[in-house]
Design a protein around this motif. Sequence first.
Motif, PDB file in Angstrom:
ATOM      1  N   CYS A 102      80.353 -72.521 -32.657  1.00  0.00           N
ATOM      2  CA  CYS A 102      80.487 -71.589 -33.778  1.00  0.00           C
ATOM      3  C   CYS A 102      81.576 -70.557 -33.457  1.00  0.00           C
ATOM      4  O   CYS A 102      82.581 -70.900 -32.842  1.00  0.00           O
ATOM      5  CB  CYS A 102      79.155 -70.937 -34.082  1.00  0.00           C
ATOM      6  SG  CYS A 102      77.816 -72.114 -34.391  1.00  0.00           S
ATOM      7  N   CYS A 103      81.386 -69.297 -33.855  1.00  0.00           N
ATOM      8  CA  CYS A 103      82.426 -68.285 -33.640  1.00  0.00           C
ATOM      9  C   CYS A 103      82.624 -67.950 -32.170  1.00  0.00           C
ATOM     10  O   CYS A 103      83.657 -67.372 -31.795  1.00  0.00           O
ATOM     11  CB  CYS A 103      82.111 -67.028 -34.440  1.00  0.00           C
ATOM     12  SG  CYS A 103      80.569 -66.191 -33.956  1.00  0.00           S
ATOM     13  N   ASN A 166      79.655 -79.553 -25.921  1.00  0.00           N
ATOM     14  CA  ASN A 166      78.488 -78.739 -25.605  1.00  0.00           C
ATOM     15  C   ASN A 166      77.300 -79.658 -25.333  1.00  0.00           C
ATOM     16  O   ASN A 166      77.024 -80.565 -26.131  1.00  0.00           O
ATOM     17  CB  ASN A 166      78.172 -77.783 -26.757  1.00  0.00           C
ATOM     18  CG  ASN A 166      79.113 -76.612 -26.783  1.00  0.00           C
ATOM     19  OD1 ASN A 166      78.913 -75.610 -26.110  1.00  0.00           O
ATOM     20  ND2 ASN A 166      80.194 -76.737 -27.570  1.00  0.00           N
ATOM     21  N   VAL A 167      76.626 -79.419 -24.223  1.00  0.00           N
ATOM     22  CA  VAL A 167      75.550 -80.297 -23.761  1.00  0.00           C
ATOM     23  C   VAL A 167      74.223 -79.539 -23.834  1.00  0.00           C
ATOM     24  O   VAL A 167      74.124 -78.416 -23.330  1.00  0.00           O
ATOM     25  CB  VAL A 167      75.801 -80.763 -22.309  1.00  0.00           C
ATOM     26  CG1 VAL A 167      74.702 -81.708 -21.843  1.00  0.00           C
ATOM     27  CG2 VAL A 167      77.181 -81.425 -22.204  1.00  0.00           C
ATOM     28  N   PRO A 168      73.201 -80.137 -24.451  1.00  0.00           N
ATOM     29  CA  PRO A 168      71.883 -79.468 -24.463  1.00  0.00           C
ATOM     30  C   PRO A 168      71.286 -79.439 -23.066  1.00  0.00           C
ATOM     31  O   PRO A 168      71.532 -80.330 -22.252  1.00  0.00           O
ATOM     32  CB  PRO A 168      71.054 -80.337 -25.418  1.00  0.00           C
ATOM     33  CG  PRO A 168      71.709 -81.677 -25.385  1.00  0.00           C
ATOM     34  CD  PRO A 168      73.165 -81.425 -25.161  1.00  0.00           C
ATOM     35  N   ASN A 169      70.492 -78.430 -22.796  1.00  0.00           N
ATOM     36  CA  ASN A 169      69.866 -78.299 -21.475  1.00  0.00           C
ATOM     37  C   ASN A 169      68.582 -79.125 -21.450  1.00  0.00           C
ATOM     38  O   ASN A 169      67.473 -78.594 -21.536  1.00  0.00           O
ATOM     39  CB  ASN A 169      69.572 -76.825 -21.177  1.00  0.00           C
ATOM     40  CG  ASN A 169      69.029 -76.629 -19.780  1.00  0.00           C
ATOM     41  OD1 ASN A 169      69.331 -77.403 -18.869  1.00  0.00           O
ATOM     42  ND2 ASN A 169      68.210 -75.608 -19.597  1.00  0.00           N
ATOM     43  N   LEU A 170      68.756 -80.436 -21.329  1.00  0.00           N
ATOM     44  CA  LEU A 170      67.648 -81.382 -21.342  1.00  0.00           C
ATOM     45  C   LEU A 170      67.806 -82.371 -20.201  1.00  0.00           C
ATOM     46  O   LEU A 170      68.911 -82.564 -19.673  1.00  0.00           O
ATOM     47  CB  LEU A 170      67.619 -82.159 -22.669  1.00  0.00           C
ATOM     48  CG  LEU A 170      67.416 -81.352 -23.957  1.00  0.00           C
ATOM     49  CD1 LEU A 170      67.627 -82.253 -25.172  1.00  0.00           C
ATOM     50  CD2 LEU A 170      66.033 -80.723 -23.991  1.00  0.00           C
ATOM     51  N   MET A 183      82.747 -77.266 -36.309  1.00  0.00           N
ATOM     52  CA  MET A 183      82.392 -75.921 -35.860  1.00  0.00           C
ATOM     53  C   MET A 183      81.355 -75.321 -36.801  1.00  0.00           C
ATOM     54  O   MET A 183      81.533 -75.313 -38.016  1.00  0.00           O
ATOM     55  CB  MET A 183      83.662 -75.062 -35.839  1.00  0.00           C
ATOM     56  CG  MET A 183      83.491 -73.659 -35.345  1.00  0.00           C
ATOM     57  SD  MET A 183      85.130 -72.861 -35.297  1.00  0.00           S
ATOM     58  CE  MET A 183      84.650 -71.156 -35.105  1.00  0.00           C
ATOM     59  N   GLY A 184      80.247 -74.860 -36.252  1.00  0.00           N
ATOM     60  CA  GLY A 184      79.186 -74.294 -37.062  1.00  0.00           C
ATOM     61  C   GLY A 184      79.436 -72.834 -37.419  1.00  0.00           C
ATOM     62  O   GLY A 184      80.464 -72.246 -37.055  1.00  0.00           O
ATOM     63  N   PHE A 185      78.476 -72.254 -38.125  1.00  0.00           N
ATOM     64  CA  PHE A 185      78.607 -70.863 -38.543  1.00  0.00           C
ATOM     65  C   PHE A 185      77.339 -70.103 -38.197  1.00  0.00           C
ATOM     66  O   PHE A 185      76.245 -70.475 -38.621  1.00  0.00           O
ATOM     67  CB  PHE A 185      78.884 -70.769 -40.050  1.00  0.00           C
ATOM     68  CG  PHE A 185      80.243 -71.278 -40.429  1.00  0.00           C
ATOM     69  CD1 PHE A 185      81.342 -70.427 -40.394  1.00  0.00           C
ATOM     70  CD2 PHE A 185      80.431 -72.601 -40.789  1.00  0.00           C
ATOM     71  CE1 PHE A 185      82.605 -70.901 -40.720  1.00  0.00           C
ATOM     72  CE2 PHE A 185      81.688 -73.083 -41.120  1.00  0.00           C
ATOM     73  CZ  PHE A 185      82.778 -72.225 -41.092  1.00  0.00           C
ATOM     74  N   ASN A 221      76.243 -76.395 -33.338  1.00  0.00           N
ATOM     75  CA  ASN A 221      75.029 -75.728 -32.866  1.00  0.00           C
ATOM     76  C   ASN A 221      73.766 -76.456 -33.299  1.00  0.00           C
ATOM     77  O   ASN A 221      72.782 -76.534 -32.549  1.00  0.00           O
ATOM     78  CB  ASN A 221      74.995 -74.278 -33.350  1.00  0.00           C
ATOM     79  CG  ASN A 221      75.103 -74.165 -34.860  1.00  0.00           C
ATOM     80  OD1 ASN A 221      75.963 -74.770 -35.472  1.00  0.00           O
ATOM     81  ND2 ASN A 221      74.241 -73.375 -35.474  1.00  0.00           N
ATOM     82  N   ASN A 222      73.779 -77.024 -34.504  1.00  0.00           N
ATOM     83  CA  ASN A 222      72.606 -77.741 -34.990  1.00  0.00           C
ATOM     84  C   ASN A 222      72.433 -79.081 -34.272  1.00  0.00           C
ATOM     85  O   ASN A 222      71.306 -79.502 -33.997  1.00  0.00           O
ATOM     86  CB  ASN A 222      72.705 -77.946 -36.496  1.00  0.00           C
ATOM     87  CG  ASN A 222      72.709 -76.629 -37.248  1.00  0.00           C
ATOM     88  OD1 ASN A 222      72.017 -75.686 -36.863  1.00  0.00           O
ATOM     89  ND2 ASN A 222      73.505 -76.535 -38.297  1.00  0.00           N
TER      90      ASN A 222
END
Length: 252
Positions: A102-103, A166-170, A183-185, A221-222
């Motif tokens: 995102c931003c 971007n990698v999820p922490n899983l 890019m999200g908002f 982000n989603n």
Amino acid sequence: MRILLSNDDGIHFSGLIALAKAMTTLGEVFVCAPDIERSAASHALTLGMPLRAKEVSFEVPNVKAFAISGTPADCVKLGIEYLLPEQPDLVVSGINKGPNMCCDIMYSGTVAAAYEGAYKGILSLAVSLDSYSTDVDYSIAAQWGLKCVQKLIEINADKRFIYNINVPNLEQDKIKGLKITKMGFIEYRGGFEKRIDTFGKPYYWVNGKPYVIDHNPECDNNAVADGYVSLTPLSRDYTAYAVMDKLNNISG
């Protein structure tokens, strides 16, 4: 391959070490990174004072590393233009502590370092992990960074763009796969906390909390929140072409 690594969390940060271990499987690795943490440095360059670059021992064997007294963008520029014996084939920045989506992309020193590689026509990526924990394991994110590099090389990816990962922490078996995203908002609310020092003078800490504005699952982000690794292509060219025709009506 000749590979240049950088980050904004500092040259001895565990995320950078994990990334270097993974990238040595592809070729010769060099590190040019800030001597101290430079998070949220964005694309700043050091103009008012000299840069100092000191070769230092690094935690990964056979990696030549320079600690530089500047921003992440300084580090990659100096590495490409002076410190490396030849121009690298690949620039990878990270692994960042915390996401760059995102931003936050605009404030990120990690992403800015990757932009410097793309400006030189070099395949360039930024890699971040969606965690601010001090004891997180970066090895899974490093393997996803490596996998994304390999896939981008296979398709001869356009080097005019930056590839923001971007990698999820899983755990590895909990990650659903790779998703190409936009890019999200988000909007930060309550951006500053006012405090009073011992002399009765006010000072301020950045303290905003993010709120999701766009819930589209194709946003970075989603996708990460849903358990996917996000890969977002970013442009070197900031021009808003969709608006140009309308603006041309007021020119002249």
